[in-house]
Design a protein around this motif. Structure first.
Motif, PDB file in Angstrom:
ATOM      1  N   VAL A  43       1.038  -1.141  -0.098  1.00 58.62           N
ATOM      2  CA  VAL A  43      -0.212  -0.123   0.022  1.00 58.62           C
ATOM      3  C   VAL A  43       1.051   1.186  -0.026  1.00 58.62           C
ATOM      4  O   VAL A  43       1.673   1.461   0.998  1.00 58.62           O
ATOM      5  CB  VAL A  43      -1.106   0.131   1.063  1.00 58.62           C
ATOM      6  CG1 VAL A  43      -1.809   1.255   1.267  1.00 58.62           C
ATOM      7  CG2 VAL A  43      -1.733  -1.189   1.365  1.00 58.62           C
ATOM      8  N   LEU A  44       0.995   2.151  -1.097  1.00 57.40           N
ATOM      9  CA  LEU A  44       1.480   3.288  -1.089  1.00 57.40           C
ATOM     10  C   LEU A  44       0.626   4.346  -0.792  1.00 57.40           C
ATOM     11  O   LEU A  44      -0.501   4.545  -1.311  1.00 57.40           O
ATOM     12  CB  LEU A  44       1.926   3.461  -2.491  1.00 57.40           C
ATOM     13  CG  LEU A  44       3.058   2.203  -2.909  1.00 57.40           C
ATOM     14  CD1 LEU A  44       3.005   2.287  -4.369  1.00 57.40           C
ATOM     15  CD2 LEU A  44       4.241   2.292  -2.422  1.00 57.40           C
ATOM     16  N   VAL A  45       1.304   5.302   0.139  1.00 53.91           N
ATOM     17  CA  VAL A  45       0.258   6.333   0.565  1.00 53.91           C
ATOM     18  C   VAL A  45       0.856   7.664   0.052  1.00 53.91           C
ATOM     19  O   VAL A  45       1.895   7.927  -0.297  1.00 53.91           O
ATOM     20  CB  VAL A  45       0.308   6.677   2.197  1.00 53.91           C
ATOM     21  CG1 VAL A  45      -0.655   7.694   2.611  1.00 53.91           C
ATOM     22  CG2 VAL A  45       0.167   5.281   2.778  1.00 53.91           C
ATOM     23  N   THR A  46      -0.178   8.575  -0.611  1.00 53.75           N
ATOM     24  CA  THR A  46       0.234  10.147  -1.006  1.00 53.75           C
ATOM     25  C   THR A  46      -0.846  10.821  -0.997  1.00 53.75           C
ATOM     26  O   THR A  46      -1.872  10.702  -0.477  1.00 53.75           O
ATOM     27  CB  THR A  46       0.536   9.497  -2.621  1.00 53.75           C
ATOM     28  OG1 THR A  46       1.091  10.785  -3.269  1.00 53.75           O
ATOM     29  CG2 THR A  46      -0.824   9.519  -3.538  1.00 53.75           C
ATOM     30  N   ALA A  47      -0.479  12.084  -1.329  1.00 54.18           N
ATOM     31  CA  ALA A  47      -1.398  13.285  -1.227  1.00 54.18           C
ATOM     32  C   ALA A  47      -2.435  13.179  -2.199  1.00 54.18           C
ATOM     33  O   ALA A  47      -2.149  12.703  -3.279  1.00 54.18           O
ATOM     34  CB  ALA A  47      -0.450  14.620  -1.051  1.00 54.18           C
ATOM     35  N   ASN A  48      -3.587  14.017  -2.027  1.00 50.74           N
ATOM     36  CA  ASN A  48      -4.539  14.268  -3.229  1.00 50.74           C
ATOM     37  C   ASN A  48      -4.220  15.434  -3.979  1.00 50.74           C
ATOM     38  O   ASN A  48      -5.214  15.998  -4.692  1.00 50.74           O
ATOM     39  CB  ASN A  48      -5.782  14.126  -2.506  1.00 50.74           C
ATOM     40  CG  ASN A  48      -6.449  15.682  -2.033  1.00 50.74           C
ATOM     41  OD1 ASN A  48      -5.596  16.404  -1.298  1.00 50.74           O
ATOM     42  ND2 ASN A  48      -7.639  15.941  -2.175  1.00 50.74           N
ATOM     43  N   TYR A  49      -3.156  15.817  -4.215  1.00 50.62           N
ATOM     44  CA  TYR A  49      -2.783  16.767  -5.204  1.00 50.62           C
ATOM     45  C   TYR A  49      -2.490  15.918  -6.540  1.00 50.62           C
ATOM     46  O   TYR A  49      -1.712  14.937  -6.311  1.00 50.62           O
ATOM     47  CB  TYR A  49      -1.301  17.515  -4.706  1.00 50.62           C
ATOM     48  CG  TYR A  49      -0.909  18.520  -5.903  1.00 50.62           C
ATOM     49  CD1 TYR A  49      -1.740  19.535  -6.052  1.00 50.62           C
ATOM     50  CD2 TYR A  49       0.563  18.512  -6.235  1.00 50.62           C
ATOM     51  CE1 TYR A  49      -1.228  20.568  -7.265  1.00 50.62           C
ATOM     52  CE2 TYR A  49       1.036  19.639  -6.847  1.00 50.62           C
ATOM     53  CZ  TYR A  49       0.170  20.675  -7.377  1.00 50.62           C
ATOM     54  OH  TYR A  49       0.510  21.432  -8.468  1.00 50.62           O
ATOM     55  N   LYS A  50      -3.077  16.349  -7.592  1.00 50.68           N
ATOM     56  CA  LYS A  50      -2.860  15.634  -9.060  1.00 50.68           C
ATOM     57  C   LYS A  50      -1.287  15.223  -9.302  1.00 50.68           C
ATOM     58  O   LYS A  50      -1.272  14.255  -9.765  1.00 50.68           O
ATOM     59  CB  LYS A  50      -3.884  16.243 -10.043  1.00 50.68           C
ATOM     60  CG  LYS A  50      -3.801  15.595 -11.265  1.00 50.68           C
ATOM     61  CD  LYS A  50      -4.908  14.706 -11.220  1.00 50.68           C
ATOM     62  CE  LYS A  50      -5.434  13.967 -12.840  1.00 50.68           C
ATOM     63  NZ  LYS A  50      -4.147  13.752 -13.622  1.00 50.68           N
TER      64      LYS A  50
END
Lengths: 324, 95
Positions: A43-50
């Protein structure tokens, strides 16, 4: 979720890079499947900036994984972590909201290393039972990181600021000038019209163009040349770098202002230097190596110098119309 | 990160050896890789490369590391000054 960009992504990236849609370029938070993700997949987590989300998904060709997009209000990973929106709490809540424990069998989250100012591994572990592994800084390194059994070497963990990385920042530096620049130029045209005849629209227009030109030179050296030549410019303090880059530009441009009196030339040169110095100082916010203590220190000296220079420039610019 | 150095002797990073358990998470998360681990002790290799992002201190389970975290951004600092001067919180960060 596709791992190849389409035309829509291309134009969107241009839009975000020049700042047109920068503040509203979001991805819906949630859980996304890449390739043939299984309950064993990472599971890779990231921000919701496109741009953050795209940077990640477009590097995952041939990888089976889950992407957990947390709500950072449309802000990139590092800025959101610094602001506290990419936080331990946000990660914990997202894991629960999207029922990650029912989708995957393991209890491991790969969080970008640059989220570490906001996400504390021990806090996430204690409150949710999920382990946080800090992945590499650049998403391009993720396939290699996964292949190496989730270990990152030192180059994956150290930020860089290459010519290309500096280049992509220049458009947004310029576009963000927008409103203050219009106000500044309006003021410039007004000042240019003042003279023994009180105010002349013809003078405002004619001299105003010279003022505009000088402002443009300052912007060019402060917001284009300074980022471009950053590692090779002497001085540690950015406001000094900005003064330095203005000098050759002024020397090269002096031919164009030769119709002005000496006083007018000095005024416009000082004006360009002040603008360049200020914009160079502003660029600290776009670099990955300036500390807040350092920026504050240089601003205590740089800002008064810039203000004094700009004020002197304006005074001389108005005085020039009265002296022959 | 070669080729870049910012101001010297300004970083607020400090380390208390007695609290350190040598877990090494700080060494991992530092974006300038200025920390090294030898045995159960962390060594600050070059404090002038610290940008005070706060990643190390935030991830230290025993508060052995401390730093006044923030962003090294002129606009953010200017906004901070404006807020302090006017007693407001309306001026935000830069990015």
């Amino acid at each position: 979720m596709a791992t190849v960009a389409d035309a829509h992504d291309f134009w969107g990236t241009i839009g975000a890079r020049i700042g047109l849609i920068r503040r509203n370029y979001r991805v819906a938070p949630g859980l996304y499947a890449i390739g043939s993700a299984t309950p064993q997949s990472p599971v890779l987590v990231t921000a919701n900036y496109k741009l953050s989300f795209d940077a990640l998904r477009l590097r995952l060709g041939g990888v089976d994984a889950w992407i957990l997009v947390v709500d950072t209000r449309g802000i990139n990973v590092w800025c959101a972590a610094g602001k506290g929106t990419f936080s331990s709490e946000e990660v914990i809540e997202s894991v629960q909201r999207y029922q990650l424990n029912e989708v995957v069998h393991h209890r491991e989250l790969i969080v970008p290393q640059l989220a570490a100012p906001g996400v504390a591994a021990q806090v996430v572990k204690k409150r949710s039972g999920w382990s946080v592994l800090f992945g590499p800084i650049r998403s391009a390194d993720i396939p290699r990181y996964l292949q190496a059994n989730k270990t990152a070497d030192q180059t994956m963990r150290e930020v860089s600021f290459t010519l290309q990385e500096r280049l992509v920042l220049i458009p947004v530096e310029l576009f963000l000038l927008g409103k203050p620049l219009v106000l500044l130029l309006l003021g410039g045209f007004l000042l240019s019209g003042i003279g023994p005849y009180i105010f002349s629209f013809q003078a405002a227009w004619h001299s105003g163009l010279a003022f505009l030109y000088s402002t443009g030179l300052g912007i060019f050296s402060g917001a284009v040349l300074t980022p471009l030549f950053l590692p090779w410019l002497p001085f540690r303090q950015f406001w000094l770098k900005g003064i330095l880059t203005a000098l050759p530009v002024l020397a090269a441009a002096s031919v164009w202002t030769s119709s002005l009196t000496g006083l007018g030339q000095i005024a416009l040169a000082l004006w360009a230097v002040a603008i360049s110095s200020y914009l160079a100082m502003n660029f600290t916010g776009s670099t990955p190596f300036t500390s807040p203590s350092g920026v504050e220190k240089e601003m205590r000296l740089g800002l008064p110098v810039q203000a004094f220079t700009a004020l002197t420039a304006c005074t001389l610019w108005v005085a020039r119309a009265f002296i022959f | 990160m070669r080729g870049y150095r910012y101001l010297q002797e300004v970083s607020t990073l400090s380390y208390t050896q007695e609290r350190c358990i040598g877990c090494g998470l700080c060494v991992q998360v530092c974006p300038h890789q200025i920390l090294t681990l030898s045995g159960k002790q962390v060594h600050i290799r070059d404090i002038d490369l610290c940008m005070e992002c706060g990643a190390c201190a935030h991830n230290c389970p025993t508060e052995a590391l401390s730093v006044r975290p923030g962003v090294g951004c002129a606009v953010a600092i200017l906004n901070g000054w404006k807020n302090r001067l006017l007693g407001t919180t309306k001026f935000g960060d830069c990015c």
